[in-house]
Write an enzyme that holds these catalytic residues in place. Structure first.
Site, PDB file in Angstrom:
ATOM      1  N   GLY A  26      26.452  61.114  28.954  1.00  0.00           N
ATOM      2  CA  GLY A  26      27.502  60.913  30.140  1.00  0.00           C
ATOM      3  C   GLY A  26      26.561  60.214  31.143  1.00  0.00           C
ATOM      4  N   GLY A  27      27.206  60.555  32.508  1.00  0.00           N
ATOM      5  CA  GLY A  27      26.645  59.874  33.845  1.00  0.00           C
ATOM      6  C   GLY A  27      25.384  60.716  34.145  1.00  0.00           C
ATOM      7  N   CYS A  54      27.262  52.165  27.569  1.00  0.00           N
ATOM      8  CA  CYS A  54      25.966  52.449  28.463  1.00  0.00           C
ATOM      9  C   CYS A  54      24.943  51.688  28.286  1.00  0.00           C
ATOM     10  CB  CYS A  54      25.496  53.748  28.119  1.00  0.00           C
ATOM     11  SG  CYS A  54      25.360  54.074  26.098  1.00  0.00           S
ATOM     12  N   GLU A 106      21.775  61.843  27.173  1.00  0.00           N
ATOM     13  CA  GLU A 106      21.944  60.320  27.034  1.00  0.00           C
ATOM     14  C   GLU A 106      22.830  59.792  28.212  1.00  0.00           C
ATOM     15  OE1 GLU A 106      21.394  58.418  24.140  1.00  0.00           O
ATOM     16  OE2 GLU A 106      19.821  59.914  23.405  1.00  0.00           O
ATOM     17  N   ARG A 109      24.892  62.083  37.092  1.00  0.00           N
ATOM     18  CA  ARG A 109      25.495  63.237  38.116  1.00  0.00           C
ATOM     19  C   ARG A 109      25.617  64.575  37.375  1.00  0.00           C
ATOM     20  NH1 ARG A 109      29.941  65.542  40.280  1.00  0.00           N
ATOM     21  NH2 ARG A 109      31.081  64.145  38.694  1.00  0.00           N
ATOM     22  N   VAL A 110      26.510  64.433  36.220  1.00  0.00           N
ATOM     23  CA  VAL A 110      26.754  65.332  35.453  1.00  0.00           C
ATOM     24  C   VAL A 110      25.371  65.921  34.697  1.00  0.00           C
ATOM     25  CG1 VAL A 110      28.345  66.358  33.725  1.00  0.00           C
ATOM     26  CG2 VAL A 110      29.252  64.849  35.448  1.00  0.00           C
TER      27      VAL A 110
END
Lengths: 567, 441
Positions: free
Chosen positions: B153-154, B210, B175, B156-157
């Site tokens: 994911g991103g 991504c 990742e 931030r998370v």
């Protein structure tokens, strides 16, 4: 010489409370950030006699350096701003490519070797001062291990740096390799029990991998810490490898910065803090922590050899203050008394009748830990279970090898990592029961040991007990095998190092796929037709008839597109 | 499961993302099948302990490294390749012998529920489970103690996941993503290069990938030619009005549509190709922009959509400064025939992975690790790396009782020290000489 040292002492009292080095024979000062000079002054006896290898010109030198260092530190506190500017500097030097070359890396590795070759007695003296570490232990456990690590890196560096060619699918008409590259600027936080080894061994990996390094040695081993600061700045490249001394405030300032890797050796509690700090910057970490390393002893084991090997791994290794030291023993009810008797014999052979006076026994690092250990010993449900030892001397910070039999499972001593010379023996009916007992704690230890001649039992042990590493029929030795990764799992840590694993710990293994722009059969492109769909499915399915069929049913425009001639 | 339910899976992917059948098949369904087949083929060898040579210092001894499962692992997946990014890590986790909880993304709900249903039907429910949900469910999961967390994911998370993991000393693979640069040299076959760039951007989930090309760097001189060819390829692939083409995915939802529209609006005067959009169908046409300012938002965040800015420089060597000023990306691409430039690129550009003269294909190679570095992530997987990601490689040293030398034990005498030094030096001659001078005790 004794006079000079005395003078140095009294001058130092007024300067600093935390970086005070102590020659052998002096009581170790209480080490906490709140300790005051006055408590130090009152607790310092003057010893009249000095042993030969303790007071030497070199040691005095070390003292002088420590004085200089601590004076400097008073002048400029290492705060967040200082940490930030340090990282910026190192990052700029890294970006300029200073650390990338083979020659630079070899230079740093050779520099570490030179430190060990040229300053062996200073190092031994520092370890003696910080921990009363016997010369033999200092030499074998720290200096030799570090030398081996360095020499291996020097020998293998070219090989480690070479990209690894990797086979790829033929259809691509290309090549691929995995290229190791440095991560950038890394932080290594070391600990106090093997202060030289656990500081410089990770540094070996970091510089071999081409990184810029900041090393933060433990303040609980202050003489070694300042010696490291002095020698590193003398022998290694100051523009890219630095030592920051200090305690909680300095470490906190360092942890606020963005690093490309943090390598931490220490406790699980601080390990969590380090990882949480790293999470803010998505910094990967290696955490070398600890745990309660169990030793399972099968009645069929050679009792003399077993007792000797456990004894050396426990009390001959910084007097139990080692992350991989045997923490507790599990054996059968019948065998336990025999084992205890053999331990008694072996301990007397090794440390003599009066272990507190043996120069081969390290002391407890400071009074905080001394108090912690005596609390474990004195707990009501435990104090009556001592079957050997129990002697202690607070002034010398010494605790004798102490064995307990059948302490209750809910005692303090069975619920925290002992990290000292206390060895509880837990008994079970059958030796196989020990595996469940170990797994029941829910916390995987850094090491687990088994003594047996039974091949089946060995297999069971290895298959059912999860720990960082395992050793059959010995203790502690596995960390000397550079080809084996050294690290924890679960509560005992994450990541590993030693040998090539050290190089890898500080590298990014970057895959590189190379193709040319000479085209081949690229039918992965839109617009997607049914014919293409059929062809693609057939190709990946691998069925030749299907493939032929798909080709046969393709229309002209698709064929034209698929079999595009290259320029 | 994949063989029997292929059309259900493809349908779910179409529902969530309007993903074209061919694209969905190759990039998701087939990819997972490949990964599973490889694991089936290689599992025995992956599970075997690796014998390790020991040296003089522990003689006599033998050693091995034994792979063991970590325990109970959590896999948190993403929405853009919802099938692949859920099952690919699960293949690794299972191969390594772990129990697994999979949390697919709620932003691709059709795939999420299809996966939940199919895994319950085909796999062992007592050790493999799917938890559907959004932030509350994920938070509840993250409060638990796991033996490993695998997150896609991103950034931030990613930070939130790692902080949660820190409380339990849980190791993580993250990742993440980044702004993947594509440097294009003028000495390449521009037709091929353009095809590969277009395929790796707009034929890959409409740029919501991504490892997709995020922005291009090329010379001022070459840019016009490149743009022309790109324009042609886009039309070749997607027709005159790409928003009408069924060979392209749509933008996943209106939140992301508006995010992309905002990026575009800030620099709308720099559009040189495309720009058409249709909010009702969540479609944005392949859009190329020329020379957007560095401080525009589109150059500051990962685009994750069908917008492709081209930055021009006088001399291609300037690309290094531009790339290095940004956080390390998940991939970096270079199109060139200049071997020297290629070498410099590989040496100096740090990214999760690099491909020369192509885009995205590097992740389809099971022998290459797939993962990020720095802001783009930590850890990797694919092929054996997936097995390793969910494994503890436990070293085991075996010793025997015989030949227990007294030299090892205190009390330490100078004689013993001499022997030890000799033994540990590894120098055979020295060892022999020292031992000859030593009488056994």
């Amino acid at each position: 010489m004794a006079m000079a040292v005395t003078v140095a002492h009294s001058t130092l009292f007024s300067k600093t409370s935390s970086l005070f080095p102590q020659p052998n024979g002096y009581k170790c000062l209480p080490f906490s950030s709140s300790s005051s000079s006055s408590s130090m002054a009152s607790s310092l006896p003057m010893k009249k006699t000095w042993t030969r290898h303790v007071v030497s010109a070199l040691e005095l030198d070390g003292l002088k350096t420590a004085i200089n260092v601590s004076v400097k530190e008073e002048k400029a506190a290492f705060d967040s701003k200082a940490a930030n500017s340090l990282v910026k500097q190192l990052r700029a030097n890294f970006a300029a490519g200073k650390t990338r070359s083979y020659d630079w890396r070899m230079g740093q590795l050779r520099g570490i070797l030179k430190i060990l070759d040229n300053h062996e007695s200073e190092i031994v003296a520092a370890l003696r001062s910080d921990l009363s570490k016997p010369v033999h232990e200092a030499f074998i456990n720290e200096i030799i291990n570090l030398k081996k690590s360095c020499k291996l890196a020097i020998k293998k560096l070219k090989e480690w740096m070479t990209p690894e060619k990797v086979p790829i699918s033929l259809a691509l008409k290309g090549s691929a390799e995995i290229v190791p590259e440095p991560l950038g600027v890394v932080l290594i936080i070391s600990t106090w029990n093997f202060p030289l080894l656990l500081s410089l061994d990770p540094v070996v990996g970091a510089v071999a991998a081409g990184n810029s390094v900041v090393l933060k040695p433990s303040e609980l081993a202050p003489v070694t810490s300042s010696l490291l600061a002095k020698l590193v700045s003398q022998y290694l490249d100051r523009s890219c490898v630095r030592v920051v001394e200090g305690a909680v405030p300095e470490t906190t300032a360092l942890l606020e910065q963005k690093w490309d890797k943090i390598f931490y050796t220490g406790s699980g509690r601080i390990g969590r803090t380090v990882m949480a700090a790293a999470a803010k910057h998505l910094t990967p970490v290696v955490l070398e922590l600890g745990g309660k390393c169990p030793v399972v002893v099968d009645p069929d084991a050679d009792i003399k050899v077993t007792a000797r090997r456990i004894a050396i791994g426990k009390w001959g290794c910084n007097n139990g203050q080692a992350c991989i030291a045997p923490d507790y023993i599990i054996t059968t009810k019948d065998f336990a008394p025999k084992l205890v008797d053999t331990f008694r014999e072996v301990l007397q052979q090794i440390f003599g009748r009066s272990p507190l006076n043996s120069k081969d026994l390290s002391r407890i690092v400071n009074s905080n830990h001394f108090d912690r250990l005596t609390k474990l010993m004195d707990e009501d449900k435990v104090s009556g279970k001592i079957v050997h030892g129990g002697e202690r001397d607070k002034t010398k910070l010494k605790i004798a090898p102490t064995i307990f039999l059948d302490v209750p499972h809910d005692s303090l001593i069975m619920n925290e990592e002992i990290f000292g010379p206390l060895l509880p023996i837990i008994t079970v009916d059958k030796v196989e029961d020990s595996f469940d007992l170990i797994n029941s704690s829910g916390r995987k230890p850094l090491a687990a040991y088994l003594f047996t001649s039974n091949e089946e039992l060995k297999k069971q042990f290895v298959a059912s007990v999860s720990s960082g590493g395992q050793l059959v029929n010995d203790t502690v030795l596995h960390v000397a095998v550079q080809e084996l990764p050294f690290g924890g799992v679960g509560e005992s840590g994450m990541g590993s190092y030693h040998g090539k694993f050290s190089f890898d710990a500080f590298s990014h293994k970057k895959p590189v796929l190379s193709r040319s722009t000479d085209d081949d059969l690229d039918f992965r492109y839109p617009p997607y037709t049914d014919a293409q769909w059929k062809l693609l499915k057939a190709l990946v399915g691998g069925d030749r008839l299907e493939i032929l069929g798909a080709f046969a049913s393709m229309d002209l425009s698709t064929i034209k597109r698929v079999f595009r001639p290259s320029r | 499961m994949i063989e029997e339910k292929e059309s259900e899976i493809l349908q779910a992917l179409y529902k969530d993302l309007s993903k074209p059948k061919l694209e969905a098949f190759i990039s998701e369904v087939h990819a997972v099948k490949s990964a599973s087949n490889l694991a089936l083929k290689e599992l025995k060898s992956w599970m075997k302990p690796e014998k390790v040579k020991t040296n003089m210092s522990t003689y006599p001894s033998s050693a091995e490294i034994l792979p063991e499962p970590l325990g109970v692992v959590l896999v948190i997946s993403a929405w853009n390749y919802p099938f692949l990014l859920s099952l690919d890590p699960v293949v690794g986790a299972i191969a390594a012998g772990n129990a697994v909880v999979l949390k697919p993304s709620e932003i691709s709900p059709a795939t999420s529920s299809t996966i939940a249903r199919l895994l319950a039907e085909y796999l062992d429910n007592s050790t493999i489970r799917v938890i559907e949900g959004a932030v509350p469910e994920t938070t509840a999961l993250l409060e638990q103690k796991w033996d490993k967390i695998f997150f896609t994911g991103g950034g931030r998370v990613g930070r939130i996941v790692m902080s949660a993991a820190a409380r339990h000393l849980t190791p993580v693979t993250l990742e993440l993503g980044g702004k993947n640069p594509v440097v294009v040299d003028s000495n390449v076959d521009v037709e091929v290069a353009a095809r590969r760039i277009v395929a790796g951007k707009w034929a890959a989930n409409c740029g919501q990938i991504c490892i997709g090309a995020d922005y291009i760097i090329t010379t001022k001189k070459f840019a016009p030619k490149l743009i022309d060819v790109l324009r042609n390829k886009i039309e070749e692939f997607f027709g005159k009005d790409p928003t009408e083409s069924s060979d392209q995915s749509r933008i996943v939802n209106s939140f992301h549509f508006r995010r992309l529209a905002n990026l575009l609006d800030e620099v709308s005067d720099k559009i040189v190709v495309g720009g058409q959009r249709d909010e009702s169908r969540l479609k944005i046409a392949p859009t190329i922009l020329l020379d957007v300012p560095e401080n525009a938002q589109i150059m500051q965040e990962e685009i994750f959509g069908p917008l492709l800015p081209i930055i021009t420089v006088e001399n291609l060597e300037e690309c290094f400064g531009i790339i290095e000023a940004k956080p390390k990306p998940l991939s970096a691409y270079l199109f060139t025939n200049d071997q020297r430039l290629k070498k410099k690129f590989v040496q100096n550009v740090s990214a999760g992975g690099i491909a020369i003269n192509d885009t995205i294909l590097q992740v389809a190679q099971p022998n290459l690790p797939f993962g990020g570095v720095g802001e783009s992530g930590m850890g990797c997987y694919h092929g054996k790396f997936s097995f390793d990601a969910f494994t503890h490689r436990k070293p085991v040293l075996y010793r025997i009782f015989a030949r227990d030398s007294s030299v090892r034990y205190p009390p330490y005498t100078p004689k013993k020290e001499k022997i030890m030094r000799a033994l540990l030096s590894g120098n055979l001659l020295r060892i022999i000489l020292t031992l000859l001078g030593w009488s056994r005790d």
